[in-house]
Structures are given as structure tokens and as C-alpha cells.
Design an enzyme around this catalytic site. Structure first.
Site, PDB file in Angstrom:
ATOM      1  N   LEU A 159       0.812  -1.217   0.000  1.00  0.00           N
ATOM      2  CA  LEU A 159       0.000   0.000   0.000  1.00  0.00           C
ATOM      3  C   LEU A 159       0.847   1.270   0.000  1.00  0.00           C
ATOM      4  O   LEU A 159       0.429   2.296   0.528  1.00  0.00           O
ATOM      5  CB  LEU A 159      -0.913  -0.001   1.236  1.00  0.00           C
ATOM      6  CG  LEU A 159      -1.931  -1.143   1.339  1.00  0.00           C
ATOM      7  CD1 LEU A 159      -2.509  -1.220   2.744  1.00  0.00           C
ATOM      8  CD2 LEU A 159      -3.040  -0.963   0.314  1.00  0.00           C
ATOM      9  N   GLY A 160       2.037   1.207  -0.573  1.00  0.00           N
ATOM     10  CA  GLY A 160       2.883   2.394  -0.636  1.00  0.00           C
ATOM     11  C   GLY A 160       3.201   2.915   0.755  1.00  0.00           C
ATOM     12  O   GLY A 160       3.673   2.168   1.629  1.00  0.00           O
ATOM     13  N   ASP A 193      10.966   9.046  -6.338  1.00  0.00           N
ATOM     14  CA  ASP A 193      10.558   8.256  -7.506  1.00  0.00           C
ATOM     15  C   ASP A 193      10.143   6.877  -7.014  1.00  0.00           C
ATOM     16  O   ASP A 193      10.966   6.117  -6.519  1.00  0.00           O
ATOM     17  CB  ASP A 193      11.724   8.149  -8.500  1.00  0.00           C
ATOM     18  CG  ASP A 193      11.356   7.432  -9.784  1.00  0.00           C
ATOM     19  OD1 ASP A 193      10.243   6.883  -9.872  1.00  0.00           O
ATOM     20  OD2 ASP A 193      12.190   7.408 -10.717  1.00  0.00           O
ATOM     21  N   THR A 216       9.033   4.461  -8.859  1.00  0.00           N
ATOM     22  CA  THR A 216       9.195   3.430  -9.894  1.00  0.00           C
ATOM     23  C   THR A 216      10.066   2.290  -9.374  1.00  0.00           C
ATOM     24  O   THR A 216      11.173   2.511  -8.891  1.00  0.00           O
ATOM     25  CB  THR A 216       9.841   4.024 -11.154  1.00  0.00           C
ATOM     26  OG1 THR A 216       9.178   5.221 -11.512  1.00  0.00           O
ATOM     27  CG2 THR A 216       9.771   3.033 -12.304  1.00  0.00           C
ATOM     28  N   GLY A 252       7.839  -1.609  -5.857  1.00  0.00           N
ATOM     29  CA  GLY A 252       7.234  -2.931  -5.683  1.00  0.00           C
ATOM     30  C   GLY A 252       8.205  -4.045  -6.005  1.00  0.00           C
ATOM     31  O   GLY A 252       8.262  -5.064  -5.298  1.00  0.00           O
ATOM     32  N   ASP A 253       8.991  -3.868  -7.058  1.00  0.00           N
ATOM     33  CA  ASP A 253       9.996  -4.876  -7.412  1.00  0.00           C
ATOM     34  C   ASP A 253      11.065  -4.970  -6.331  1.00  0.00           C
ATOM     35  O   ASP A 253      11.566  -6.060  -6.020  1.00  0.00           O
ATOM     36  CB  ASP A 253      10.641  -4.528  -8.751  1.00  0.00           C
ATOM     37  CG  ASP A 253       9.649  -4.601  -9.899  1.00  0.00           C
ATOM     38  OD1 ASP A 253       8.715  -5.410  -9.831  1.00  0.00           O
ATOM     39  OD2 ASP A 253       9.806  -3.833 -10.866  1.00  0.00           O
ATOM     40  N   SER A 288      14.543   2.644  -1.577  1.00  0.00           N
ATOM     41  CA  SER A 288      14.580   2.748  -3.043  1.00  0.00           C
ATOM     42  C   SER A 288      13.820   3.962  -3.565  1.00  0.00           C
ATOM     43  O   SER A 288      14.178   4.511  -4.614  1.00  0.00           O
ATOM     44  CB  SER A 288      14.033   1.469  -3.689  1.00  0.00           C
ATOM     45  OG  SER A 288      12.621   1.422  -3.638  1.00  0.00           O
ATOM     46  N   GLY A 320      15.034   6.608 -10.555  1.00  0.00           N
ATOM     47  CA  GLY A 320      15.346   5.425 -11.355  1.00  0.00           C
ATOM     48  C   GLY A 320      14.758   4.162 -10.753  1.00  0.00           C
ATOM     49  O   GLY A 320      14.149   4.183  -9.680  1.00  0.00           O
ATOM     50  N   SER A 363      18.031   2.882  -8.231  1.00  0.00           N
ATOM     51  CA  SER A 363      17.602   3.306  -6.895  1.00  0.00           C
ATOM     52  C   SER A 363      17.717   2.202  -5.858  1.00  0.00           C
ATOM     53  O   SER A 363      17.552   2.461  -4.662  1.00  0.00           O
ATOM     54  CB  SER A 363      16.147   3.794  -6.941  1.00  0.00           C
ATOM     55  OG  SER A 363      15.244   2.695  -7.098  1.00  0.00           O
TER      56      SER A 363
END
Length: 252
Positions: A166-167, A193, A195, A198-199, A231, A236, A240
Site C-alpha cells: 500500500l505504498g 521516484d 518506480t 514494488g519490485d 529505493s 530510477g 535506486s
């Protein structure tokens, strides 16, 4: 890494990047039949992102390549799959892993509404974000209580456990063997950022599942939250991601 890239500049760069970062490339194939997959990423002033993916050579990865990689899959501890390759190839990989007693993490991204029901049963950990959970369950997911309800629905479909990220609200962890869900908060941070956050979370979760298999899942998720939190402070995706030396020693 088991994947396919094009015989082009980007494919060559991907392979070299894997090698530079100590990733085994024995099962990274190159093809002349498609260009290397690519993603166009837009980040707004709040650090939130929008991504357009062109799958390219990713979609040419199939059962033949999985069979070649099977000896390596059998020796591994955790297999991570998602949907930037053919869904059926991803599902086949998860099933091969489970047949060989390898733990599986499935990330349904980029999400598709008609996800094969087999994915739920093939997932030891089904890990998705709020938008993916919403698409899969048809219910709005904007807070912890929403995530709990969505997670219960996903458990009913056959997952052994579910993690919904959930960020800035952290994540919610649910396990089929337990009757309660657990909210795992994350420390407040200023996102530059998001991006790849989640990974980053899933990569860290896979690390803890492999290295600390007896650690409770919510504790693994708590540590993965911390890695993902680092991150988002840099621009990036891969650029990141923190190295071990950049993280607190107590995470290890």
C-alpha cells in the site's frame, strides 16, 4: 534469470548489466524475431509513476526455455514470476517450482482482469499492490481495511498467503493457516521516484524467504518495507536499489 531479449543494443546491455550485478545469465536467450522489451516511464512531482510496457522478446519465452532451466529451478529456494512474459509460461514455471518443492512468489503485474485461477493455487506468496488487488477482486482498495477484505478474497481462491502493498501505508499480510491479517506499517519517507518500489519489495521478500525461511512472513514484509523505502528516495528503478552496504546491519 530466465528470460529472452532481442539481438540488439538493449539486449546486449541487459545481459551485460546482469553480469555486472552477479546475476546468472545461463538461461537468458537472445532472439532475432523480436526487439528487447522496453518500458516508457513518466514520474510526476510527487514521485508517482505511470508506465507503458512493450513486451517484445519477453513474449517469446516459452516451455522449451523452462525445460532447459529446470535443473536450475530444482536447485533454487525461491522462484519469482510476474506477467511481463506470457501468462501461461509464468504459470508453468510456478507449477514446475511447486512440483520440485521450491517456494513461489507471484506478482500479478502488469495486472490482467481474467487471471487464470491456477495462479492462486500455484502461489506460496501472492504479492500485489492496491491497484492490482482492485482489478483482480473488483473492490476498491485504498486503505488497510480494503486491503484486508481483498486479501481474504484472494486467499479464498487458493493462495497460501497474500501480501498487498500500500505504498506509504505499508502492507497487509494474510496467511491461509492463520485467521487474522496483519498490517505492517512502514516508516514515513519523502518519495522522489516510486518506480520499481514494488519490485524492490518483492526482491527483498524473496531474499528473506530464501535466507531466513523460518522467519514469520510479516517480519519478512517489515524488512522488505524498509528496503523499498530506501529505493523511493532515489531516481530510477535499478539505479535506486540499495546495495547491502547501504542498508542497516540489523536487516541481515
Amino acid at each position: 534469470m530466465v528470460c529472452k531479449v532481442g539481438k540488439d543494443f538493449f539486449g546486449d546491455n541487459y545481459i551485460q548489466n546482469f553480469k555486472d550485478n552477479g546475476v546468472n545469465t545461463d538461461f537468458v536467450g537472445q532472439t532475432s524475431d523480436a526487439a528487447t522489451g522496453a518500458a516508457s516511464i513518466i514520474v510526476n512531482s510527487a514521485g508517482e509513476n505511470a508506465i507503458v510496457i512493450v513486451a517484445g522478446a519477453n513474449m517469446l519465452l516459452g516451455g522449451e526455455e523452462l525445460q532447459k532451466a529446470l535443473p536450475a529451478i530444482r536447485r533454487t529456494k525461491v522462484l519469482v514470476c510476474q506477467l511481463e512474459i506470457s501468462p501461461q509460461t509464468s504459470l508453468q514455471a510456478l507449477r514446475l517450482a511447486q512440483e520440485n518443492k521450491v517456494k513461489t512468489i507471484f506478482n500479478p503485474a502488469p495486472a490482467i482482469p481474467d487471471l487464470d485461477a491456477g495462479f492462486y493455487r500455484a502461489s506460496d506468496v501472492f504479492c500485489c499492490n492496491e491497484s492490482e488487488a482492485e482489478l483482480l477482486t473488483g473492490s476498491s482498495v485504498v486503505n488497510v481495511e480494503d486491503a484486508r477484505r481483498a486479501g481474504q478474497e484472494l486467499l479464498k481462491r487458493g493462495c497460501r498467503s497474500v501480501v498487498i502493498t500500500l505504498g506509504p501505508q505499508g502492507c497487509v499480510v494474510l496467511e491461509a493457516k492463520e485467521s487474522t491479517s496483519k498490517h505492517v506499517p512502514t516508516a514515513a519517507t519523502i518519495a522522489v521516484d516510486t518506480t520499481g518500489a514494488g519490485d524492490s519489495f518483492i526482491g527483498a521478500l524473496a531474499f528473506y524467504m530464501a535466507v531466513c525461511p523460518t522467519m514469520p512472513l510479516d517480519q519478512m514484509a517489515c524488512r522488505a518495507n524498509q528496503v523499498a523505502g530506501v529505493s523511493v528516495r532515489a531516481v530510477g528503478t535499478q539505479a535506486s536499489y540499495p546495495h547491502r552496504k547501504d542498508l542497516p546491519a540489523d536487516l541481515f
